[in-house]
Every structure is written in C-alpha cells, then in structure tokens.
Design an enzyme around this catalytic site. Structure first.
Site, short mmCIF file in Angstrom:
data_model
loop_
_atom_site.label_atom_id
_atom_site.label_comp_id
_atom_site.label_asym_id
_atom_site.label_seq_id
_atom_site.Cartn_x
_atom_site.Cartn_y
_atom_site.Cartn_z
N SER A 139 -12.20 5.09 6.14
CA SER A 139 -11.21 4.99 7.44
C SER A 139 -11.05 6.32 7.91
O SER A 139 -10.01 6.96 7.39
CB SER A 139 -9.97 4.37 6.79
OG SER A 139 -10.14 3.09 6.64
N LEU A 140 -11.71 6.70 9.06
CA LEU A 140 -11.59 7.96 9.46
C LEU A 140 -10.40 8.05 10.80
O LEU A 140 -9.51 8.75 10.50
CB LEU A 140 -13.06 8.29 10.03
CG LEU A 140 -13.16 10.02 10.61
CD1 LEU A 140 -13.01 10.78 9.14
CD2 LEU A 140 -14.66 10.20 10.97
N HIS A 141 -10.72 7.33 11.59
CA HIS A 141 -9.63 7.24 12.75
C HIS A 141 -9.47 8.51 13.50
O HIS A 141 -8.22 8.43 14.31
CB HIS A 141 -8.21 6.71 12.21
CG HIS A 141 -8.59 5.26 11.23
ND1 HIS A 141 -9.27 4.36 11.68
CD2 HIS A 141 -8.14 5.06 10.09
CE1 HIS A 141 -9.26 3.32 10.93
NE2 HIS A 141 -8.80 3.93 10.03
N CYS A 201 0.90 -1.09 0.12
CA CYS A 201 -0.07 -0.16 -0.04
C CYS A 201 0.93 1.22 0.09
O CYS A 201 2.01 1.25 0.63
CB CYS A 201 -1.00 -0.17 1.31
SG CYS A 201 -2.10 1.46 1.16
N SER A 225 -13.75 -0.31 1.23
CA SER A 225 -13.16 0.40 2.44
C SER A 225 -11.94 1.41 1.78
O SER A 225 -11.09 0.82 1.09
CB SER A 225 -12.50 -0.12 3.41
OG SER A 225 -12.12 0.40 4.53
N CYS A 282 -7.47 -6.96 11.13
CA CYS A 282 -7.45 -5.77 10.32
C CYS A 282 -6.09 -5.10 10.74
O CYS A 282 -5.45 -4.96 11.76
CB CYS A 282 -8.23 -4.48 10.80
SG CYS A 282 -9.88 -5.14 10.68
N GLY A 305 -3.85 -3.01 0.63
CA GLY A 305 -3.87 -1.80 -0.46
C GLY A 305 -5.16 -0.87 -0.12
O GLY A 305 -5.96 -1.02 0.55
N GLU A 306 -5.11 0.02 -1.02
CA GLU A 306 -6.03 0.95 -1.21
C GLU A 306 -6.94 0.81 -2.26
O GLU A 306 -6.52 1.21 -3.56
CB GLU A 306 -5.33 2.37 -1.11
CG GLU A 306 -6.34 3.59 -1.46
CD GLU A 306 -7.46 3.64 -0.71
OE1 GLU A 306 -7.97 3.69 0.56
OE2 GLU A 306 -8.79 3.83 -1.54
N ASN A 328 -4.96 -3.49 16.22
CA ASN A 328 -4.26 -4.76 16.43
C ASN A 328 -2.81 -4.55 16.13
O ASN A 328 -2.27 -3.88 15.08
CB ASN A 328 -4.69 -5.75 15.17
CG ASN A 328 -6.10 -5.94 15.31
OD1 ASN A 328 -6.38 -6.37 16.32
ND2 ASN A 328 -7.00 -5.63 14.22
N CYS A 330 -0.71 0.97 10.51
CA CYS A 330 -1.13 -0.26 9.55
C CYS A 330 0.14 -0.95 9.36
O CYS A 330 1.12 -0.35 8.67
CB CYS A 330 -1.82 0.20 8.40
SG CYS A 330 -2.21 -1.21 7.28
#
Ligand code: SAH
Length: 422
Positions: A259-261, A156, A237, A378, A205-206, A335, A163
C-alpha cells in the site's frame, strides 16, 4: 463458555521454515498480548482445534499421539476439502482413533453473524468471535474468478488516515483457525455454484503484524490437501513493515502487494503513519529483495484521493520512484465512509493519472469498486472491534469537539445574520 483465547506454540522445522502452531482453545485467565500470539493460562482440560494446524504441525501432533503421521493427510482433506467437522464422518479413519480424536480435539469454525449480498454479486460475512469482536470477510465474483478478501486482525493498529478499519482501533491478532476459518466458511457459502480462485490478505488488519499465524494460514490455502491455490493466487497486502517483509520472504513465497498511496515521504507520512518508521526508500529496497531471483512483480496499491495525491505531478513522481522496481500499479478509487475528510478522485482525473503511468511503461490498472452498496469495498471493512487502543474513544472525543466547534460557529453565524438582518 465465554471468552476464549489460545496458547500458540509455533513449530520451527530444520530448514528454518515456520510450520503450524499448536493452538489450544482455553477459557482466558490472563490478558491478551497486543501484537504477538495470543496467550492465556488455564488448567482446565482443553481440546485442540485442528483448524489451527497445517500439514506439518498436524503430522507432528499425530506422531506425538503415537499414531501414524499419514492421518494428518486424511484429516486435513476431510476438514478443508470435504468440509467435514464431525470426526464420525471421517470414514477412512478407524473407529478407535476417531473416538480418541473426539476426546482431545475439535474442529471449530467461526460463526457467521450477518451475511450481506451486493447487487454486483459481492458477498460480505460478519464473523462472530469472542467478547463482542467481529471481523469481516468479502467474496468478489468476477467471471470465472472468485476472490476472497480475508482479515488478519481484529481492527488495525496502523491508523492510515483514509481507512475506516483504522477508525475502529485495534484489539488483537487472529489465530490460524480464525484466518483459515474465514476461507472454510466462504467456500461452504459459495459452493457449488462458485469456487475460490484467489485469496487476498486485504481485509481488516495488517497481515505482517500477525506474521506467524498469517504464514501458517496461507500455507494451508496453498496446500494440495486443502485449498490448492498457487503462490500467484495468494496475495499478502502490507502497508510496509520492512523487517517483517524480509521474514516473510524467508517463510513464504506468496504474491506481494504494497500500500504505497503517495510518491514521496512527506505525503506518505501523513496518509500511512507507518512511513515515519519505514520510509519509502527502505520499503522499496525490501520489495526488491522480496522479488529478487523471481520474475514476479510487486503490486503497488495507490488510493486515489481527490486533490491529495492525484495530480499529474504526483503521477510523474511515482513513475520516477518506481524506476528499477519490478512493479505493477493498482489504482484504487477511494471508498468513502462516514465522517471522512477525503473524497474520491473524479474518473477523468484517475484516467489522466493512469495514462501518465502507462505512457512511462508501468502496468497500471484501476481497481473496479465492488460491493460498495454493502460497505464491502477496500477500506470499508469495520467488523466490530472491542478497541484496546482507545482510538475509538479518542475519535469520538475529537468528533465531539469538532461538532462543538461547528455548533459554536453556527451560533456565531446565527448571531451575525441576526444582527445583519436587524
Ligand atoms: N493493512 C494492509 C491490508 C488491508 S487494506 C495494507 O495496508 O495493505 C487493503 C487495501 O485497501 C490497502 O491498500 C489499503 O490502503 C486500501 N484502503 C484502505 N482504505 C481505503 C479506502 N477508504 N478506499 C480505498 N482503498 C482503501
């Protein structure tokens, strides 16, 4: 045959929707483009991998061959419903046509290099691609539900700080065959005990950075002749590539997760660097456009990072931010992976955060962590990426520098305690 790449010719049909790309498997002679479709040039006679074609593209291909388009329906069903890869087994197709197909086409599925099974029933497959690249696909059973988490790229390029896929760097987009091939293989591996009821484009990946191929593959996932999933059961996503999100709306109507986060730009800039290009308000406006005229909601993913984005203040900010947005919130306990500086928020903290959102009327669920004993949760998918972004080597250099600093400190500390004890 060594390194394979492909030529990709997306086909546009009159209503402006994208349909399948013809992909011709070839030994590579040129480089692969970083973001766009794969490109290579070769004069060797090639076979078309029919796994790359959706219904419209396959119909057009049969017509080009001087055959009737309905053969596309037969072939699609054989491949995706009956999992047949041998043209001779396609008994409702005449012998002459089968012989022709064998000469010019193939049905090539990626290979499983490693399979792992979690105590909780989650299964993870490492799929072998060319040149040392490997991608991961995860199946998560839950009662009658069976969710498949599919990868869209080798690595990615987005570099989200929490991540582990980001650590791997980036190599290239996956072809349609490589994306739908993950679904094909998973179905074979889980049948007949279980079935695929949901697919989420949440693997490596995106997906919006590989929009064309992902849209075609998702079309096959939803095709009645293939995997028959409704648009509610296929979810893409994204970290939020705004222009691509608008294009997705024109091309497809799958469910959307974002994916806001973080509830503000300052923090999101740090966690999801893409935010510096497409800040939160632009992203939310695009989300509203995506579900406009629809009763569906956007799922906002929010990874719970201890002491970083998980305070009551952050929760209240998030409530304000999502006012007027058709939203559901999915809290994801972080995670962990080796060498990460982040920690998972405690369960009581996650519960308190969730309670604030729920009191404000936001539908909020906390995602159960699945498959973490096999690193299938995830953000833990790493595959193997022949990194072309130099991120791996830069990270290794950084780790080395950190280790050196730590070692120097230890030596100093040692000196100090030695002096003290003297
Ligand atoms: N690039 C896409 C899809 C891949 S990641 C996207 O950003 O949405 C799927 C989800 O897992 C995203 O919400 C991602 O932010 C989240 N995720 C990544 N790393 C994680 C980690 N270590 N712990 C928990 N969730 C993580």
């Amino acid at each position: 045959m060594g390194f394979q790449a492909s030529i990709q010719l997306p086909v546009w049909i009159s209503d402006g929707k994208l349909t399948g790309g013809f992909v011709i498997e070839k030994p590579i002679l040129t480089q692969i483009s970083a973001n766009g479709p794969l490109l290579s040039v070769s004069s060797a006679p090639e076979k078309l991998n029919l796994l790359d074609l959706d219904r419209k593209a396959m119909e057009a291909w049969f017509v080009d061959l001087g055959e009737k388009p309905f053969h596309a329906r037969q072939v699609l069903k054989w491949i995706h419903k009956h999992q047949v890869t041998d043209f001779d087994a396609m008994t409702d197709i005449g012998k002459a046509l089968r012989a022709k197909l064998k000469e010019i086409a193939c049905i090539e599925i990626p290979e499983i290099a490693v399979e792992q099974a979690s105590e909780d029933g989650t299964r993870k497959w490492l799929m072998e691609l060319e040149c040392g690249n490997r991608i991961e696909t995860v199946f998560i059973p839950d009662g009658d539900r069976g969710t498949l988490c599919v990868s869209s790229q080798v690595g990615c390029a987005l570099d989200c700080t929490f991540c582990s896929t980001a650590r791997q760097g980036f190599n290239r987009n996956l072809s349609v065959a490589e994306i739908i091939g993950q679904v094909w293989l998973a179905k074979r591996e889980i049948s007949p005990e279980r079935s695929l009821t949901n697919i989420v484009m949440m693997g490596m990946g995106e997906p919006l950075a590989n929009l064309e191929n992902v849209v075609i593959a998702m079309g096959i996932m939803m095709d009645d002749l293939a995997y028959e999933l409704s648009k509610r059961r296929v979810t893409l996503s994204t970290a939020g590539i705004v222009p691509a999100l608008d294009r997705l709306k024109a091309l497809s109507d799958v469910s959307l997760a974002v994916s806001l986060h973080a509830p503000n730009d300052e923090l999101r800039d740090q966690l999801v660097p893409l935010n510096r290009k497409y800040p939160i308000q632009e992203l939310l406006a695009a989300c509203k456009r995506y579900v406009a005229g629809d009763r569906r909601k956007v799922t906002f993913e929010y990874v719970m990072l201890d002491g970083v984005n998980d305070s009551d203040r952050h929760a209240r900010q998030l409530v304000r931010l999502l006012q007027g947005v058709p939203a559901k919130v999915n809290l994801i306990p972080f995670n962990p992976f080796p060498l990460t500086r982040f920690k998972r928020s405690s369960t009581p903290r996650i519960e308190a955060f969730q309670a604030i959102l729920m009191r404000a009327g936001l539908i909020t669920i906390t995602r159960r962590t699945r498959g973490d004993d096999i690193d299938a949760a995830c953000g833990q998918l790493v595959g193997r990426v022949a990194d072309r972004s130099r991120r791996q080597s830069r990270a290794a250099e950084r780790n080395l520098r950190n280790l050196e600093t730590a070692a120097a400190k230890t030596v100093e500390l040692g000196k100090y305690s030695f002096q003290r004890s003297k």
